[in-house]
Design a protein around this motif. Structure first.
Motif, mmCIF file in Angstrom:
data_model
loop_
_atom_site.group_PDB
_atom_site.id
_atom_site.type_symbol
_atom_site.label_atom_id
_atom_site.label_comp_id
_atom_site.label_asym_id
_atom_site.label_seq_id
_atom_site.Cartn_x
_atom_site.Cartn_y
_atom_site.Cartn_z
ATOM 1 N N LEU A 54 0.850 -1.190 0.000
ATOM 2 C CA LEU A 54 0.000 0.000 0.000
ATOM 3 C C LEU A 54 0.884 1.238 0.000
ATOM 4 N N GLY A 55 0.494 2.224 -0.787
ATOM 5 C CA GLY A 55 1.231 3.493 -0.751
ATOM 6 C C GLY A 55 0.437 4.483 0.075
ATOM 7 N N THR A 56 1.046 5.034 1.123
ATOM 8 C CA THR A 56 0.376 6.078 1.908
ATOM 9 C C THR A 56 1.126 7.372 1.639
ATOM 10 N N GLU A 57 0.667 8.488 2.191
ATOM 11 C CA GLU A 57 1.352 9.759 1.925
ATOM 12 C C GLU A 57 2.783 9.736 2.440
ATOM 13 N N GLY A 58 2.992 9.093 3.603
ATOM 14 C CA GLY A 58 4.309 9.204 4.225
ATOM 15 C C GLY A 58 5.208 7.987 4.074
ATOM 16 N N ALA A 59 4.671 6.871 3.576
ATOM 17 C CA ALA A 59 5.482 5.656 3.574
ATOM 18 C C ALA A 59 4.868 4.612 2.659
ATOM 19 N N THR A 60 5.679 3.650 2.285
ATOM 20 C CA THR A 60 5.172 2.475 1.573
ATOM 21 C C THR A 60 5.088 1.347 2.588
ATOM 22 N N VAL A 61 3.985 0.624 2.529
ATOM 23 C CA VAL A 61 3.606 -0.270 3.613
ATOM 24 C C VAL A 61 3.341 -1.666 3.044
ATOM 25 N N LEU A 62 3.804 -2.672 3.761
ATOM 26 C CA LEU A 62 3.521 -4.052 3.388
ATOM 27 C C LEU A 62 2.446 -4.563 4.340
ATOM 28 N N SER A 63 1.406 -5.183 3.800
ATOM 29 C CA SER A 63 0.345 -5.676 4.673
ATOM 30 C C SER A 63 -0.341 -6.880 4.052
ATOM 31 N N LEU B 13 3.727 -3.767 7.979
ATOM 32 C CA LEU B 13 5.133 -3.398 8.132
ATOM 33 C C LEU B 13 5.335 -2.072 7.402
ATOM 34 N N TYR B 14 5.762 -1.046 8.154
ATOM 35 C CA TYR B 14 5.882 0.296 7.585
ATOM 36 C C TYR B 14 7.290 0.556 7.053
ATOM 37 N N LEU B 15 7.355 1.528 6.158
ATOM 38 C CA LEU B 15 8.634 2.104 5.690
ATOM 39 C C LEU B 15 9.551 1.094 5.010
ATOM 40 N N ILE B 16 9.016 0.381 4.045
ATOM 41 C CA ILE B 16 9.852 -0.594 3.347
ATOM 42 C C ILE B 16 10.625 0.045 2.185
#
Ligand SMILES: [Zn+2]
Length: 304
Positions: free
Chosen positions: A59-68, A74-77
């Motif tokens: 998932l792409g969020t405004e502040g980080a790319t996230v694995l779920s 898991l944040y900030l990959i």
């Protein structure tokens, strides 16, 4: 020329503070079998689930790319993925003892240095790519991403911030391990003091400090000096190299990103994969093979 897959020659162990959780997080990168790809293992979750790097888990969020996987997050990959993509690592198992990847200095330098200290090992399987076959464009408000065919990995990035030190910056480069190390890996993430204070008040940032990236007030960098005058746009390039690798395969083509962020990068990749005939795996599989990579809709549940 036929290129072969690569993995790490020996395990790499890293430890740093997670900016979201404020916790110390350990990350161990281990050599993996040829063809295994990039696999994350969430070591603190019961059963230590393995999440292969595939768009359906990203998932792409405004502040980080996230694995779920819909249950665990898991944040900030993105900066670790950027280093792996930039150095052309195909196969690696990433064991994470915490809910996020440490930010270190906000660049990819720590990952690059530690990986190169251990070295890389060639493997007896041909390298596979995500190859762009036809032009494709995704827009999202003011941001856009344009893909075109190219024989290597080329990027162009443009950013604009209403700030005297940034303004409009653009950067273009053909990415290979040498250019990546020399021109991109050192570029740190940046944030504005007001935003950071707001996020800290809301409890969203528990561990960040002046060592985790560039912090700007209205006129200047509070923790300079800059490593290059255009460090900001180079960091956008670093992020894009990382986000493009969320497909799990190295990118072959040209990508032009204007005013983009993680959310647009990931959305654009997912649309690209589900549009028939735009991209293919370059080991000869027909375009239809991409459907197994295309994202499935999964609900996002709260993280752990
Ligand atoms: Zn970044």
């Amino acid at each position: 020329m036929q290129e072969f897959q690569q993995t790490l020659a020996a395990p790499v162990e890293l430890e740093g503070v997670g900016v979201f959780s404020g916790r110390k997080v350990r990350v161990v990168l281990e050599p993996a079998k040829a063809g295994e790809g990039v696999v994350f293992v969430l070591e603190e979750v019961s059963g230590a689930p393995r999440l292969p790097l595939r768009p359906e888990y990203v998932l792409g969020t405004e502040g980080a790319t996230v694995l779920s996987d819909g249950y665990h997050t898991l944040y900030l990959i993105e900066h670790l993925l950027s280093a792996l993509h930039g150095l052309r690592v195909d196969n690696v198992v990433i064991r994470v003892f915490g809910p996020e990847i440490p930010l270190f200095d906000g660049s990819a330098q720590v990952f690059v240095r530690e990986i190169l200290t251990r070295g890389l090992r060639l493997q007896p399987l041909p390298k596979r790519y995500l190859e762009i076959l036809k032009p494709f464009e995704v827009q999202n408000g003011v941001g856009s991403l344009r893909f075109r065919p190219a024989p290597d990995f080329r990027l162009r990035v443009r950013i604009a911030f209403d700030h005297p030190l940034i303004g409009e910056q653009s950067f273009s480069l053909t990415i290979n391990p040498l250019t990546y190390q020399r021109e991109v890996a050192f570029a740190r993430t940046f944030g504005f003091k007001e935003d950071l204070l707001r996020r800290r008040e809301k409890g969203l940032l528990r561990g960040g400090d002046f060592s985790n990236g560039l912090i700007l007030d209205e006129t200047k960098v509070l923790n300079g000096p800059l490593r290059r005058p255009d460090e900001f746009v180079r960091h956008k390039a670093l992020d894009l190299v990382g986000d493009l690798f969320t497909v799990g395969l190295p990118f072959r083509g040209e990508v032009e990103a204007e005013f983009s962020g993680h959310r647009l990068h990931i959305e654009a990749l997912k649309s690209l994969l589900s549009a028939p005939g735009i991209a293919r795996l370059s080991d000869g599989l027909p375009p239809v093979a991409l459907f197994f990579l295309a994202p499935k809709k999964r609900p996002l549940r709260p993280g752990y």
